[in-house]
Design an enzyme around this catalytic site. Structure first.
Site, PDB file in Angstrom:
ATOM      1  CG  ASP A  39      -2.052   0.986   1.081  1.00  0.00           C
ATOM      2  OD1 ASP A  39      -3.216   0.542   0.923  1.00  0.00           O
ATOM      3  OD2 ASP A  39      -1.800   2.226   1.112  1.00  0.00           O
ATOM      4  CB  ILE A  40       0.776   4.266  -2.162  1.00  0.00           C
ATOM      5  CG1 ILE A  40       1.858   5.152  -2.739  1.00  0.00           C
ATOM      6  CG2 ILE A  40      -0.489   5.037  -1.855  1.00  0.00           C
ATOM      7  CD1 ILE A  40       1.517   5.695  -4.123  1.00  0.00           C
ATOM      8  CB  VAL A 106      -9.287   1.705  -5.321  1.00  0.00           C
ATOM      9  CG1 VAL A 106      -8.862   1.223  -6.703  1.00  0.00           C
ATOM     10  CG2 VAL A 106      -8.327   2.768  -4.806  1.00  0.00           C
ATOM     11  CG  HIS A 110      -8.585  -2.791  -2.568  1.00  0.00           C
ATOM     12  ND1 HIS A 110      -9.519  -2.213  -3.400  1.00  0.00           N
ATOM     13  CD2 HIS A 110      -8.550  -2.023  -1.454  1.00  0.00           C
ATOM     14  CE1 HIS A 110     -10.011  -1.131  -2.822  1.00  0.00           C
ATOM     15  NE2 HIS A 110      -9.446  -0.989  -1.631  1.00  0.00           N
ATOM     16  CG  HIS A 112      -6.844  -2.960   2.976  1.00  0.00           C
ATOM     17  ND1 HIS A 112      -6.138  -1.779   2.812  1.00  0.00           N
ATOM     18  CD2 HIS A 112      -8.064  -2.732   2.412  1.00  0.00           C
ATOM     19  CE1 HIS A 112      -6.885  -0.889   2.182  1.00  0.00           C
ATOM     20  NE2 HIS A 112      -8.073  -1.441   1.927  1.00  0.00           N
TER      21      HIS A 112
HETATM   22  P1  AMP Z   1      -9.845   1.394   0.272  1.00  0.00           P
HETATM   23  O1  AMP Z   1     -10.108   2.598   1.119  1.00  0.00           O
HETATM   24  O2  AMP Z   1     -10.181   0.119   0.964  1.00  0.00           O
HETATM   25  O3  AMP Z   1     -10.446   1.508  -1.106  1.00  0.00           O
HETATM   26  O4  AMP Z   1      -8.260   1.336   0.103  1.00  0.00           O
HETATM   27  C1  AMP Z   1      -7.579   1.889  -0.968  1.00  0.00           C
HETATM   28  C2  AMP Z   1      -6.113   1.756  -0.634  1.00  0.00           C
HETATM   29  O5  AMP Z   1      -5.357   1.912  -1.817  1.00  0.00           O
HETATM   30  C3  AMP Z   1      -5.604   2.809   0.361  1.00  0.00           C
HETATM   31  O6  AMP Z   1      -5.054   2.153   1.504  1.00  0.00           O
HETATM   32  C4  AMP Z   1      -4.547   3.567  -0.444  1.00  0.00           C
HETATM   33  O7  AMP Z   1      -3.452   3.974   0.323  1.00  0.00           O
HETATM   34  C5  AMP Z   1      -4.163   2.552  -1.491  1.00  0.00           C
HETATM   35  N1  AMP Z   1      -3.628   3.088  -2.743  1.00  0.00           N
HETATM   36  C6  AMP Z   1      -4.172   4.051  -3.515  1.00  0.00           C
HETATM   37  N2  AMP Z   1      -3.413   4.261  -4.613  1.00  0.00           N
HETATM   38  C7  AMP Z   1      -2.382   3.381  -4.528  1.00  0.00           C
HETATM   39  C8  AMP Z   1      -1.259   3.096  -5.352  1.00  0.00           C
HETATM   40  N3  AMP Z   1      -1.034   3.764  -6.499  1.00  0.00           N
HETATM   41  N4  AMP Z   1      -0.377   2.155  -4.957  1.00  0.00           N
HETATM   42  C9  AMP Z   1      -0.597   1.484  -3.804  1.00  0.00           C
HETATM   43  N5  AMP Z   1      -1.639   1.688  -2.984  1.00  0.00           N
HETATM   44  C10 AMP Z   1      -2.516   2.636  -3.338  1.00  0.00           C
END
Ligand code: AMP
Length: 126
Positions: A39-40, A106, A110, A112
């Site tokens: 995760d970024i 997103v 996904h 986590h």
């Molecule tokens: P959610 O709130 O469950 O949709 O989580 C989305 C996750 O994606 C968050 O923890 C962000 O930090 C992560 N995220 C967004 N863009 C990226 C990226 N380009 N690379 C890695 N993680 C990302």
């Protein structure tokens, strides 16, 4: 902004771009069914995202429409990543946010994986 998990899959989402290697990611694991990357914006000392290779908006979409093979492959990939990172003995958390109340941002499923430290209560404020 939270996403609407009932919308059709949008190929322009950021995780679709990661799968197509149009934007970079820190790869952890990949197989036929899943791709895992850091995760970024990590929320724990280990914070990995595991995504299916198929076009699924959310856990809801995936659990309804994915084939048994895709589901098995994806679930096994999540377990494999946690095991491979040495998270099992001390424990970890696997979580999928869905839609507005879940805080999903997103629109590509996904899971986590959080670990590497005690993770506290499951819900903030609980
Ligand atoms: P959610 O709130 O469950 O949709 O989580 C989305 C996750 O994606 C968050 O923890 C962000 O930090 C992560 N995220 C967004 N863009 C990226 C990226 N380009 N690379 C890695 N993680 C990302």
């Amino acid at each position: 902004m939270p996403i609407d998990p009932t919308q059709p899959y949008d190929d322009s989402n950021i995780f679709a771009k990661i799968l197509r290697e149009e934007i970079p990611s820190q790869k952890v694991y990949e197989d036929e069914w899943a791709y895992a990357f850091h995760d970024i914006n990590p929320q724990a000392s280990v914070h990995i995202l595991v995504i299916p290779k198929g076009r699924y908006v959310s856990w809801d979409d995936f659990s309804e429409k994915a084939s048994a093979e895709e589901i098995a492959g994806f679930v096994r990939a999540v377990g494999h990543v946690a095991r491979d990172k040495g998270l099992v003995v001390r424990g970890y958390r696997a979580m999928a946010n869905v839609g507005r109340n879940g805080g999903q941002e997103v629109p590509h499923l996904h899971v986590h994986i959080f670990g590497g430290q005690p993770l506290g209560p499951m819900i903030v404020g609980a």
